[in-house]
Scaffold this motif. Structure first.
Motif, short mmCIF file in Angstrom:
data_model
loop_
_atom_site.label_atom_id
_atom_site.label_comp_id
_atom_site.label_asym_id
_atom_site.label_seq_id
_atom_site.Cartn_x
_atom_site.Cartn_y
_atom_site.Cartn_z
N ASN A 8 0.83 -1.19 0.00
CA ASN A 8 0.00 0.00 0.00
C ASN A 8 0.87 1.24 0.00
OD1 ASN A 8 -2.26 -1.55 0.14
ND2 ASN A 8 -2.67 -1.20 2.30
N ASP A 12 -1.46 0.86 6.10
CA ASP A 12 -2.44 -0.21 5.93
C ASP A 12 -3.80 0.33 5.51
OD1 ASP A 12 -0.64 -2.16 6.74
OD2 ASP A 12 -1.06 -1.79 8.86
N ASP A 13 -3.84 1.50 4.95
CA ASP A 13 -5.12 2.14 4.63
C ASP A 13 -5.50 1.89 3.17
OD1 ASP A 13 -7.37 3.62 4.67
OD2 ASP A 13 -6.44 5.50 5.26
N ASP A 14 -6.27 0.83 2.94
CA ASP A 14 -6.69 0.49 1.59
C ASP A 14 -7.65 1.53 1.01
OD1 ASP A 14 -5.24 -1.83 1.47
OD2 ASP A 14 -6.84 -3.05 2.34
N LEU A 16 -7.77 4.81 1.53
CA LEU A 16 -7.05 5.99 1.07
C LEU A 16 -6.32 5.71 -0.24
CD1 LEU A 16 -6.34 8.90 1.63
CD2 LEU A 16 -4.45 8.12 3.04
#
Length: 58
Positions: A8, A12-14, A16
């Motif tokens: 990413n 861990d911010d899918d 965004l």
């Protein structure tokens, strides 16, 4: 040497990552659909030159 972290852009911010991906895709589509281009610029640059040439040849 393998990393076990997800691939990413932002930790861990899918969500965004997906939002940024959508914005980049939208910008790419807007650019492709734009009017005018190289030919239009060339014509604008040649117009004054052609006018001057016509005035000189008279």
């Amino acid at each position: 040497m393998h990393d076990d972290r997800p691939d990413n852009t932002f930790a861990d911010d899918d969500a965004l990552d997906f939002i940024i991906y959508e914005e980049l895709e939208k910008e790419g589509r807007e650019r492709k659909g734009g009017k005018g281009g190289c030919f239009g610029i060339v014509m604008l640059l040649l117009l004054p030159v052609a006018s001057v040439m016509l005035l000189i040849w008279k």
